[in-house]
Design an enzyme around this catalytic site. Structure first.
Site, short mmCIF file in Angstrom:
data_model
loop_
_atom_site.label_atom_id
_atom_site.label_comp_id
_atom_site.label_asym_id
_atom_site.label_seq_id
_atom_site.Cartn_x
_atom_site.Cartn_y
_atom_site.Cartn_z
CB SER A 190 40.20 61.44 29.38
OG SER A 190 38.92 60.87 29.20
CE1 TYR A 203 39.18 65.55 25.56
CE2 TYR A 203 38.47 63.27 25.80
CZ TYR A 203 38.77 64.50 26.36
OH TYR A 203 38.69 64.66 27.72
P1 NAD Z 1 35.51 72.78 30.94
O1 NAD Z 1 34.95 73.15 29.64
O2 NAD Z 1 34.89 73.38 32.15
O3 NAD Z 1 37.08 73.09 30.99
C1 NAD Z 1 37.89 73.04 29.85
C2 NAD Z 1 38.60 74.38 29.75
O4 NAD Z 1 39.59 74.32 28.74
C3 NAD Z 1 37.71 75.55 29.36
O5 NAD Z 1 37.09 76.13 30.50
C4 NAD Z 1 38.69 76.49 28.69
O6 NAD Z 1 39.07 77.51 29.59
C5 NAD Z 1 39.90 75.64 28.38
N1 NAD Z 1 40.24 75.73 26.97
C6 NAD Z 1 39.76 75.01 25.94
N2 NAD Z 1 40.33 75.44 24.78
C7 NAD Z 1 41.19 76.45 25.11
C8 NAD Z 1 42.06 77.28 24.37
N3 NAD Z 1 42.21 77.16 23.04
N4 NAD Z 1 42.76 78.22 25.03
C9 NAD Z 1 42.62 78.38 26.38
N5 NAD Z 1 41.82 77.61 27.15
C10 NAD Z 1 41.11 76.65 26.50
O7 NAD Z 1 35.47 71.18 31.01
P2 NAD Z 1 36.16 70.10 31.99
O8 NAD Z 1 35.40 68.87 31.77
O9 NAD Z 1 36.32 70.63 33.35
O10 NAD Z 1 37.58 69.90 31.31
C11 NAD Z 1 38.80 69.96 32.01
C12 NAD Z 1 39.71 68.83 31.58
O11 NAD Z 1 39.13 67.59 31.99
C13 NAD Z 1 39.93 68.71 30.06
O12 NAD Z 1 41.29 68.43 29.82
C14 NAD Z 1 39.08 67.51 29.69
O13 NAD Z 1 39.59 66.86 28.55
C15 NAD Z 1 39.23 66.66 30.94
N6 NAD Z 1 38.24 65.61 31.09
C16 NAD Z 1 36.93 65.92 31.26
C17 NAD Z 1 36.00 64.90 31.41
C18 NAD Z 1 34.54 65.18 31.58
O14 NAD Z 1 33.74 64.25 31.52
N7 NAD Z 1 34.13 66.40 31.82
C19 NAD Z 1 36.42 63.57 31.38
C20 NAD Z 1 37.77 63.29 31.21
C21 NAD Z 1 38.67 64.32 31.07
#
Ligand code: NAD
Ligand code: MG
Length: 298
Positions: A190, A203
């Protein structure tokens, strides 16, 4: 016809500037319940055979960035194993249907990434169901804000690290014996890794760890023909943001401070994961591919 990802248009207006209403969903956020709906590329991603016959495992594959990647991988010709929490079954089934509609195999392995046994079973199921494994996307993640360190519990600190860092280690280690030269590992970090928000201490620290883990491991595995890279998203509209990823009163402004002036959509992240998985990135190793709307990076 909907424009595909190759359309030549203005990135500031390619997707509308969204103003998500204040909303607070229990963890993990369910994508089917959030407003507005993120764009996963359901109607736009066009495959061109870039991952023909490949076998991919994606954690957090039910929703958001992982789901957009799963759709793209299937349309590029890959079979896909999805990891997610059991309570996310409804979101996952939508993605299964899209993978199958692309003519590819979808395998679901719900479970908790905080559990090392689950992580190992996830890999062994992926290998047996797909007949091997050559793409590992460690993307599942936990993000819960806390204004004050005094309110950051030992349990939250532990769970954020287990989900974001330990699971990546457990899954990668279990996958390694199965990965042949040409295989790729892609970890989701991120912009928080180097521009940490004051309310995301745990985080942001995990995301810096993911970067460093990946750059170290990339050098170790390169001589074996296995490439490790990361994708570093900026603000992307997903369920993560609605389940205490941000204070709910900040959601209407989400992403507006990027140089492009808007939040990203998961569909805009998927091509980065396709590039890093496919042979076209053969000389790209230990790289952090920032997909963040123009936020400065080191
Ligand atoms: P999202 O909520 O759609 O996806 C995150 C997923 O993590 C969830 O769907 C869930 O299935 C999984 N998860 C969380 N805890 C879990 C557990 N204990 N066991 C099994 N699965 C688990 O959100 P997203 O934004 O698509 O996130 C995906 C990745 O992108 C993450 O690593 C997040 O940190 C990263 N990210 C997101 C953003 C943003 O702005 N959305 C920015 C930077 C990084
Ligand atoms: Mg989800």
């Amino acid at each position: 016809m909907t424009k595909d990802q190759y359309a030549f248009d203005d990135p500031t207006t390619r997707y509308p500037t969204i103003e998500p209403p204040e909303q607070e969903k229990p963890e993990p956020g369910l994508e089917k319940d959030i407003e507005p709906k993120p764009d996963l590329g359901e109607d736009s991603y066009r495959g061109t055979g870039r991952l023909e016959g490949r076998k991919a495992l994606i954690t957090g594959g039910d929703s958001g960035i992982g789901a957009a990647t799963a759709i793209a991988y299937a349309r590029e010709g890959a079979d896909v194993v999805l990891s997610y929490l059991p309570e996310e079954e409804a979101d996952a089934q939508k993605i299964v249907a899209l993978i199958e509609a692309a003519g590819r195999k979808a395998v679901t392995v719900p479970g908790d990434l905080k559990d090392p046994e689950y992580c190992r079973e996830l890999v062994s199921t992926a290998v047996s169901e797909l007949g091997g494994l050559d793409i590992v996307v460690n993307n599942g993640g936990k993000q819960v804000y806390q204004e004050n360190l005094e309110d950051l519990t030992d349990e939250q600190f532990d769970h954020t690290f287990k989900t974001n860092v330990y699971a990546m280690f457990w899954i990668t280690k279990a996958a390694l014996p199965h990965l042949k030269p040409g295989s790729t590992i892609i970890n989701t970090t991120s912009v928080e890794a180097y521009s940490p928000a004051p309310i995301l201490v745990d985080y942001a620290t995990t995301k810096a760890s993911i970067n460093t883990f990946s750059k170290s491991l990339a050098q170790q595995l390169a001589p074996r023909g296995i490439r490790v890279n990361t994708v570093a998203p900026g603000p992307v509209w997903t369920a993560l943001q609605t389940s205490d990823g941000q204070p709910t009163e900040d959601l209407p402004e989400f992403g507006k401070s990027t140089p492009l002036g808007r939040a990203g959509q998961p569909a805009e992240l998927a091509p980065a994961y396709v590039f890093l998985a496919s042979g076209e990135s053969s000389f790209v190793v230990g790289e952090t591919l920032n997909v963040n709307g123009g936020m400065p990076t080191p």
